[in-house]
Design a protein around this motif. Structure first.
Motif: not given
Length: 65
Positions: A29-30, A35-40
């Motif tokens: 989950k972390l 990964a989601k934050d990097q693709f923001h």
């Protein structure tokens, strides 16, 4: 292969395995969150200073051309 001598040993081993599974799940989950934050979009552009630099460079190129 492990040989158990009592049900208590089995229960303890199962509890340890469950905790290991829970830890692995939280790590996943972390990693997904990171990964989601990097693709923001802001992160893709290098943050606010990166956005400003790209905007200024594009203005400079437009003026030159």
């Amino acid at each position: 292969m492990r040989v158990y001598k009592s049900f208590e040993e089995i229960d303890n081993d199962l509890a340890i395995r469950k905790l290991e599974k829970d830890i692995a799940y939280e790590k996943i989950k972390l990693n997904v969150t990171k990964a989601k934050d990097q693709f923001h979009p802001i992160n893709l552009l290098g943050g606010i200073p990166g956005i400003i630099k790209k905007f200024l460079i594009s203005l400079l190129i437009k003026k030159i051309l």
